[in-house]
Structures are given as structure tokens and as C-alpha cells.
Design a protein around this motif. Structure first.
Motif: not given
Ligand SMILES: Nc1ncnc2c1ncn2[C@@H]1O[C@H](COP(=O)(O)OP(=O)(O)O)[C@@H](O)[C@H]1O
Ligand SMILES: [Mg+2]
Length: 306
Positions: A92-94, A98, A132-136
Motif C-alpha cells: 500500500d505504500l509508495t 517504502n 507509485r504504489k508498490t503493488q503496482e
């Protein structure tokens, strides 16, 4: 005192009845890029976790930059950067968040924190994606971010456990280019990988098998240990072809490498006409049958099988 960044003396580690590391000895010099190669279950993760002070060995001693990894684990943690097999980034963190999180975790001083973040984003070419969010992120980008988090406290030694597994070839190449730059900046690197082609980037390679080091040498010297001759066959339907060749006495071993077959033989010049004869008789179309020099992979397979 030694000039080693890593000294491993007689380390053993068992999980109940599984002997994961068996009286292992290894030395890595300061400034060196050392690659530990080994199949699944060889003991790579166990060894890296011991070096990273996260797992206690049953017996033996390890030093990192002359600090005992058990007794002086706090000092060791300050000078190493450890990237585990499955590095936990916060999805959830960018990217930037992170990095900040890991900077705080490693007590990076506020004064230098933002500067360090900028440097790392630039160095790993993540600047355009910092918000950008890490999950992306793509798999390759995630690995670069994980590496950046590992580097946040400017470690002297990087311990990387299969950092490029599951990453696409192009990203893998970029990752290795980054590691090379780090090495040139004076960082020592201890990296495990199942990809032998990558190991050629290392100064020295160690082959780990069943918790023991079978051999250690420079990438150019390892193939000299190959004790037979090698024939390479190129063509199609190689799986079928290998089955046809399976029962020939003069072929000691057959390995499939993508679009090639490698046959281990005593004397290539004697076996090649034999193979060509068989192909002719069975009407198998093969583009090439040649004697070739063994590579690191051929040598390791031979060492593991012997
Ligand atoms: N937590 C654990 N409990 C029991 N066995 C384990 C554990 N971790 C690893 N092993 C076993 O120890 C051996 C070495 O594993 P590991 O160090 O993970 O090897 P690698 O990283 O080279 O695949 C394997 O046989 C594995 O199944
Ligand atoms: Mg592992």
C-alpha cells in the motif's frame, strides 16, 4: 584480523533430521562479488540467514568483517544489507514511502535521509515511479526497490538471496548492472542464484550441494574441472532425440539445454560418427553435431552427479 569480509568455519545446521549445512567452510574477500550456486534445497537460504544473523548455526563460527555473527550480531547488522528470498515491501505504500520506512527502521539520520533516498531512487532508476504504489510495480521494479531498501543504511556487505528469481531477463540484466556498479563502489556482495548464466558475473563462484561446497573458483577456471568430453547437438524434438540416444554405452550423460543437447562422452571424435549414423538410420533431422568446450553448468552437473 583478516582481509575477509566473510569467514565461515565449519558451520553445520540441521532442521530436526535434515542436515541443511554440513561443516561448511568459505571465505569471501573484501570487495569481492561472490556467487553461491546450488539447486533447490542445497542450503543457500540457510547459509544466508546465518550470515544475516537471523538463524543460529548448530556448530561452527562465522565472522563478518571480523565480527562474530552470533556474539556481535548488532555490529554485524549495521554493516550488512540483507535481501531475503521474499523481501517484504509494503504494497500500500509508495516507492518513496517504502524507502522512508526502511530508512527509519535502520535509524538513518534525518539529516541524511532525504538525500540518501534521492540518491537511491536515481541510482536504481526508480525516480519516475517514486509516487507509485508498490503493488503496482512490475516484478523487476519491485526487486530494484527491495535492493534500494537493502542499501538504505549504506552497508559494506550485501547478502542477496536469489534476488533475480522470477524476474524477466531484461530486468535481471539491469539488476546485475546495478550490482556491478555497487561492487565498483567498494561494496562486497554475497549473492545466491539458481541461474548459472548469471554466476559468470561474479569474481568467484561456489557450488553448494547437500549443505557442502563442492568447488570454488573463478568462472573461467571452473570448466577446466570437467573430466570428460562434450558433444553438442542442435536441432528440433530434442527430447525425442535424447530418448533415442539413451541406451548407447559410450554416452555417459545427456542434458537438455533449451535448443541444445549436451552429451558427456569419453572421446568425442569416436562418438560423433556413431551418432550421425544413428540419425541417418532413423531418419532424424539434426542441424549440428559438434564437440564443444564445457561450460560452468556442464561442470556443475558433472560434479553433482559424481
Ligand atoms: N524451517 C525449516 N524446517 C525444516 N526444514 C527446512 C527448513 N528450512 C529449510 N529446510 C530444509 O533444509 C534444506 C536446505 O534448505 P534451504 O536452505 O532453504 O535451501 P535453498 O535455499 O538452497 O533452496 C532443505 O532440505 C529444506 O527442505
Ligand atoms: Mg532458498
Amino acid at each position: 584480523m583478516t582481509e575477509n569480509i566473510i569467514t565461515i568455519n565449519n558451520i553445520s545446521k540441521s532442521y530436526k533430521d535434515i542436515l541443511a549445512l554440513n561443516k561448511l567452510n568459505l571465505e569471501v574477500k573484501k570487495g569481492e562479488m561472490f556467487g553461491l550456486i546450488g539447486p533447490d534445497g542445497a542450503g543457500k537460504t540457510t547459509l544466508t540467514r546465518i550470515l544475516a544473523t537471523l538463524l543460529l548455526p548448530d556448530s561452527g563460527i562465522c565472522y563478518i568483517d571480523n565480527f562474530n555473527v552470533v556474539k556481535e550480531f548488532r555490529k554485524v547488522r549495521k554493516i550488512i544489507g540483507y535481501m531475503p528470498e521474499r523481501f517484504s515491501l509494503y504494497p500500500d505504500l509508495t516507492v518513496k514511502e517504502n524507502l522512508r520506512f526502511f530508512a527509519d527502521l535502520f535509524n538513518v539520520k534525518t539529516k541524511v535521509k532525504e538525500k540518501r533516498l534521492k540518491e537511491l531512487l536515481k541510482f536504481n532508476r526508480l525516480e519516475p515511479f517514486q509516487n507509485r504504489k508498490t503493488q503496482e510495480l512490475s516484478g523487476g521494479m519491485k526487486q530494484k526497490l527491495a535492493l534500494s531498501c537493502t542499501l538504505i543504511h549504506t552497508p559494506r556487505l550485501l547478502i542477496l538471496d536469489e534476488p533475480t528469481t522470477g524476474v524477466d531477463p531484461l530486468s535481471r540484466r539491469e539488476f546485475w548492472a546495478i550490482l556491478n556498479t555497487l561492487k565498483n563502489m567498494g561494496v562486497s556482495i554475497f549473492i545466491t542464484t539458481p541461474y548459472l548464466s548469471e554466476a559468470e558475473n561474479c569474481d568467484r563462484i561456489g557450488l553448494l550441494h547437500n549443505g557442502q561446497i563442492l568447488t570454488i573458483d573463478t568462472p573461467d577456471k571452473i570448466p577446466l574441472l570437467f573430466s570428460h568430453e562434450l558433444i553438442e547437438i542442435k536441432g528440433e524434438n530434442l527430447f525425442e532425440v535424447s530418448r533415442k540416444l539413451k541406451n548407447i554405452d559410450s554416452i555417459i550423460d545427456i542434458q537438455i539445454f533449451g535448443d541444445k543437447l549436451h552429451l558427456t562422452v569419453e572421446k568425442a571424435e569416436k562418438v560423433i560418427p556413431l551418432i550421425n549414423g544413428i540419425f541417418k538410420k532413423l531418419n532424424i533431422k539434426i542441424s549440428e553435431v559438434n564437440q564443444v568446450n564445457p561450460g560452468i553448468e556442464d561442470t556443475f552437473i558433472e560434479l553433482i552427479k559424481s
